[in-house]
Design a protein around this motif. Structure first.
Motif, PDB file in Angstrom:
ATOM      1  N   ILE A 112      17.782  49.374  36.047  1.00 13.89           N
ATOM      2  CA  ILE A 112      18.846  50.328  35.706  1.00 13.89           C
ATOM      3  C   ILE A 112      20.212  49.738  36.026  1.00 13.89           C
ATOM      4  N   ILE A 113      20.368  49.289  37.254  1.00 12.43           N
ATOM      5  CA  ILE A 113      21.599  48.637  37.711  1.00 12.43           C
ATOM      6  C   ILE A 113      21.192  47.383  38.477  1.00 12.43           C
ATOM      7  N   PRO A 114      21.462  46.203  37.948  1.00  7.09           N
ATOM      8  CA  PRO A 114      21.072  44.981  38.665  1.00  7.09           C
ATOM      9  C   PRO A 114      21.609  44.973  40.090  1.00  7.09           C
ATOM     10  N   TRP A 115      20.731  44.649  41.036  1.00  8.58           N
ATOM     11  CA  TRP A 115      21.119  44.681  42.447  1.00  8.58           C
ATOM     12  C   TRP A 115      22.220  43.680  42.777  1.00  8.58           C
ATOM     13  N   ARG A 116      22.059  42.461  42.284  1.00  8.28           N
ATOM     14  CA  ARG A 116      22.893  41.355  42.763  1.00  8.28           C
ATOM     15  C   ARG A 116      24.244  41.318  42.057  1.00  8.28           C
ATOM     16  N   ILE A 117      25.318  41.231  42.844  1.00  4.64           N
ATOM     17  CA  ILE A 117      26.646  41.066  42.265  1.00  4.64           C
ATOM     18  C   ILE A 117      26.784  39.653  41.715  1.00  4.64           C
ATOM     19  N   ASP A 118      27.778  39.423  40.859  1.00  6.06           N
ATOM     20  CA  ASP A 118      28.002  38.091  40.296  1.00  6.06           C
ATOM     21  C   ASP A 118      28.391  37.115  41.403  1.00  6.06           C
ATOM     22  N   SER A 119      28.063  35.855  41.209  1.00  2.00           N
ATOM     23  CA  SER A 119      28.288  34.849  42.248  1.00  2.00           C
ATOM     24  C   SER A 119      29.759  34.687  42.590  1.00  2.00           C
ATOM     25  N   ASP A 120      30.639  34.759  41.578  1.00  2.60           N
ATOM     26  CA  ASP A 120      32.062  34.603  41.869  1.00  2.60           C
ATOM     27  C   ASP A 120      32.598  35.782  42.673  1.00  2.60           C
ATOM     28  N   VAL A 121      32.072  36.975  42.437  1.00  4.69           N
ATOM     29  CA  VAL A 121      32.457  38.152  43.208  1.00  4.69           C
ATOM     30  C   VAL A 121      31.986  38.013  44.650  1.00  4.69           C
ATOM     31  N   GLU A 122      30.780  37.496  44.808  1.00  4.31           N
ATOM     32  CA  GLU A 122      30.236  37.318  46.159  1.00  4.31           C
ATOM     33  C   GLU A 122      31.086  36.338  46.964  1.00  4.31           C
ATOM     34  N   VAL A 123      31.485  35.259  46.343  1.00  7.47           N
ATOM     35  CA  VAL A 123      32.302  34.259  47.040  1.00  7.47           C
ATOM     36  C   VAL A 123      33.663  34.849  47.407  1.00  7.47           C
ATOM     37  N   ALA A 124      34.269  35.590  46.488  1.00 11.60           N
ATOM     38  CA  ALA A 124      35.603  36.156  46.730  1.00 11.60           C
ATOM     39  C   ALA A 124      35.549  37.312  47.728  1.00 11.60           C
ATOM     40  N   GLY A 125      34.433  38.026  47.767  1.00 11.59           N
ATOM     41  CA  GLY A 125      34.308  39.175  48.656  1.00 11.59           C
ATOM     42  C   GLY A 125      34.027  40.438  47.867  1.00 11.59           C
ATOM     43  N   ILE A 126      33.085  41.217  48.327  1.00 15.26           N
ATOM     44  CA  ILE A 126      32.581  42.342  47.553  1.00 15.26           C
ATOM     45  C   ILE A 126      33.518  43.550  47.544  1.00 15.26           C
ATOM     46  N   ASP A 127      34.344  43.702  48.574  1.00 19.63           N
ATOM     47  CA  ASP A 127      35.166  44.909  48.695  1.00 19.63           C
ATOM     48  C   ASP A 127      36.107  45.112  47.506  1.00 19.63           C
ATOM     49  N   ALA A 128      36.796  44.063  47.124  1.00 18.98           N
ATOM     50  CA  ALA A 128      37.784  44.184  46.049  1.00 18.98           C
ATOM     51  C   ALA A 128      37.124  44.539  44.724  1.00 18.98           C
ATOM     52  N   ALA A 129      35.999  43.896  44.426  1.00 21.79           N
ATOM     53  CA  ALA A 129      35.345  44.106  43.136  1.00 21.79           C
ATOM     54  C   ALA A 129      34.643  45.460  43.058  1.00 21.79           C
ATOM     55  N   GLU A 130      33.987  45.871  44.126  1.00 20.71           N
ATOM     56  CA  GLU A 130      33.195  47.097  44.098  1.00 20.71           C
ATOM     57  C   GLU A 130      34.003  48.344  44.425  1.00 20.71           C
ATOM     58  N   HIS A 131      35.089  48.189  45.212  1.00 17.66           N
ATOM     59  CA  HIS A 131      35.794  49.380  45.690  1.00 17.66           C
ATOM     60  C   HIS A 131      37.312  49.326  45.507  1.00 17.66           C
ATOM     61  N   GLU A 132      37.829  48.168  45.095  1.00 14.86           N
ATOM     62  CA  GLU A 132      39.272  47.975  44.981  1.00 14.86           C
ATOM     63  C   GLU A 132      39.978  48.351  46.283  1.00 14.86           C
ATOM     64  N   GLU A 133      39.386  47.955  47.358  1.00 15.14           N
ATOM     65  CA  GLU A 133      39.933  48.216  48.701  1.00 15.14           C
ATOM     66  C   GLU A 133      39.757  46.972  49.566  1.00 15.14           C
ATOM     67  N   SER A 134      40.498  46.989  50.661  1.00 16.44           N
ATOM     68  CA  SER A 134      40.363  45.931  51.654  1.00 16.44           C
ATOM     69  C   SER A 134      40.288  46.563  53.026  1.00 16.44           C
ATOM     70  N   GLY A 135      39.460  45.992  53.878  1.00 15.91           N
ATOM     71  CA  GLY A 135      39.332  46.538  55.221  1.00 15.91           C
ATOM     72  C   GLY A 135      40.557  46.316  56.074  1.00 15.91           C
ATOM     73  N   TYR A 136      41.360  45.326  55.717  1.00 19.47           N
ATOM     74  CA  TYR A 136      42.525  44.959  56.530  1.00 19.47           C
ATOM     75  C   TYR A 136      43.692  44.634  55.632  1.00 19.47           C
ATOM     76  N   GLN A 137      44.841  45.229  55.917  1.00 21.59           N
ATOM     77  CA  GLN A 137      46.069  44.906  55.210  1.00 21.59           C
ATOM     78  C   GLN A 137      46.923  44.050  56.137  1.00 21.59           C
ATOM     79  N   LEU A 138      46.821  42.745  55.958  1.00 25.52           N
ATOM     80  CA  LEU A 138      47.523  41.813  56.833  1.00 25.52           C
ATOM     81  C   LEU A 138      48.986  41.666  56.398  1.00 25.52           C
ATOM     82  N   ALA A 139      49.862  41.604  57.397  1.00 27.30           N
ATOM     83  CA  ALA A 139      51.279  41.430  57.103  1.00 27.30           C
ATOM     84  C   ALA A 139      51.534  40.082  56.452  1.00 27.30           C
ATOM     85  N   ARG A 140      52.437  40.064  55.510  1.00 32.21           N
ATOM     86  CA  ARG A 140      52.762  38.807  54.812  1.00 32.21           C
ATOM     87  C   ARG A 140      54.099  38.285  55.263  1.00 32.21           C
TER      88      ARG A 140
END
Length: 405
Positions: free
Chosen positions: A377-405
């Motif tokens: 129904i929904i493939p379990w595994r995320i794409d490899s490039d998403v996994e390398v970049a980090g799942i939060d941005a792709a799956e939720h459009e969020e980040s756990g930490y907003q670091l000052a720039r």
């Protein structure tokens, strides 16, 4: 009907157990990568939300409903939506529902950083209905592993006071199945480290706090509650020492994550045995389970299965040890002659082993089928490039930490 002291305790204990699922989210969230902390914590929170809905509609009926269907599961329509439940029994229903929440949330740690959130959302209600509820019925609801059940009547009734088999062995097996199903993370062989150790320690502390409600919530006397409280204090403390000892023997320095993991392993091990062993036995069980879990966690690097956050080593292994150990160290009681150490013979040991074997086989087979169907129904595994970049941005459009720039 007046609110009695016993009812008030169930209210408090249920709230403590409810706290454990978000606490698990903190524990798991700190152990994963910084780019996956949001996803990891949401898996726990979503498990709690979905399971609560399922439990009210049909989950409780599956785990305790009458008349049972072929003695294997409660009738889901016997109390659909809890419409027929006596209001005096709703406290017990809610307390049991909090157990179901933490059971399914435990599984999520095995698939960190690489699972689509949508697949998880589909998996949770099906697993609670098809795997968790039947096993809870077999052991706690008068099903086939209870005293009046087919297997329980033949082999003897197993002791599982707060869920060593129903929750931890069951979830640990399911976690192993999903870990095998999804395969290794891209950086598995680099042995990724927890990104936020204080978060791990905070989650472990809150789990220990909540576990006193988890274990002692069903206590029926002040004497039993006192024994459970002391055992829930003693076993995890001793398990920390057992885990640290293994780290030392491996040539490593004691680690905070090891201490937190050892603590949880001891809590898991004491769960089925908390009301049925003496405090000295709780210390022994803690040391053994902590050391065994630490050793078992290392197996994933040798065997190649990517149990991301050590669910198999901590929950499956410690859960099995705590459940089977009752065959040796259970105190004599009106229901049983006790374990081997008290001259009770092999009867209880056989009952404990049979219960574990049945849970392992059913959970493994059913979880594999569910996971396979979900994948279509929904493939379990995320794409490899998403996994390398980090799942939060792709799956939720969020980040756990907003670091000052």
């Amino acid at each position: 009907m007046e609110l009695t002291t016993a009812s008030l305790w169930i209210l408090i204990a249920g709230a403590l157990v409810l706290l454990m699922t978000p606490a698990l989210g903190l524990f798991y969230g700190g152990m994963t990568r910084a780019t996956g902390v949001v996803n990891m914590m949401l898996m726990s929170f979503s498990a709690a939300a979905i399971t609560a809905v399922v439990w009210v509609l049909w989950g409780y009926s599956l785990s305790a409903g009458q008349p049972a269907i072929a003695g294997l599961i409660g009738n889901p329509l016997s109390d659909f939506g809890l419409a027929q439940t006596d209001p005096a029994d709703l406290l017990d229903v809610g307390f049991a529902g909090a157990f179901a929440m933490i059971a399914v949330a435990i599984i999520s740690g095995a698939i960190a950083d690489r699972s689509r959130f949508g697949a998880w959302l589909v998996f949770v209600p099906v697993w609670v209905s098809v795997v968790y509820a039947p096993i809870a019925f077999w052991i706690w609801g008068g099903g086939m592993l209870s005293a009046d059940g087919v297997l329980g009547g033949f082999f003897g009734e197993a002791i599982d006071f707060a869920g060593g088999a129903v929750i931890h062995t069951n979830a640990g097996v399911a976690a192993l199945v999903l870990a095998l199903k999804l395969g290794q993370r891209h950086n598995f062989h680099d042995r990724p480290q927890p990104h936020n150790t204080p978060l791990v320690m905070l989650g472990a502390a809150l789990l220990w706090f909540g576990w006193f409600g988890f274990n002692a919530g069903a206590a029926t006397t002040i004497e039993q509650a006192g024994l459970i409280w002391v055992n829930t204090l003693a076993a995890p403390a001793a398990a920390v020492l057992g885990w640290v000892l293994v780290e030392k023997l491996r040539g490593s320095r004691p680690s905070s994550v090891g201490v937190a993991s050892g603590l949880v392993a001891g809590l898991v091990a004491i769960t089925p045995a908390c009301a049925n062993i003496a405090p000295w036995a709780a210390l022994l069980l803690g040391i053994v389970s902590g050391a065994a879990a630490a050793w078992a966690v290392g197996l994933k690097w040798k065997l190649g299965y990517d149990d991301s956050l050590d669910v198999v080593g901590v929950h499956l292994v410690a859960g099995l040890i705590g459940t089977v150990a009752l065959g040796f160290i259970a105190l004599p009681s009106e229901e049983t002659a006790g374990g081997l150490f008290y001259g009770g013979g092999f009867a209880l040991l056989v009952s404990q082993v049979v219960a574990c074997v049945v849970v392992i086989i059913f959970s493994a087979a059913a979880t594999w089928v569910i996971a396979t169907l979900v994948d279509k129904i929904i493939p379990w595994r995320i794409d490899s490039d998403v996994e390398v970049a980090g799942i939060d941005a792709a799956e939720h459009e969020e980040s756990g930490y907003q670091l000052a720039r």
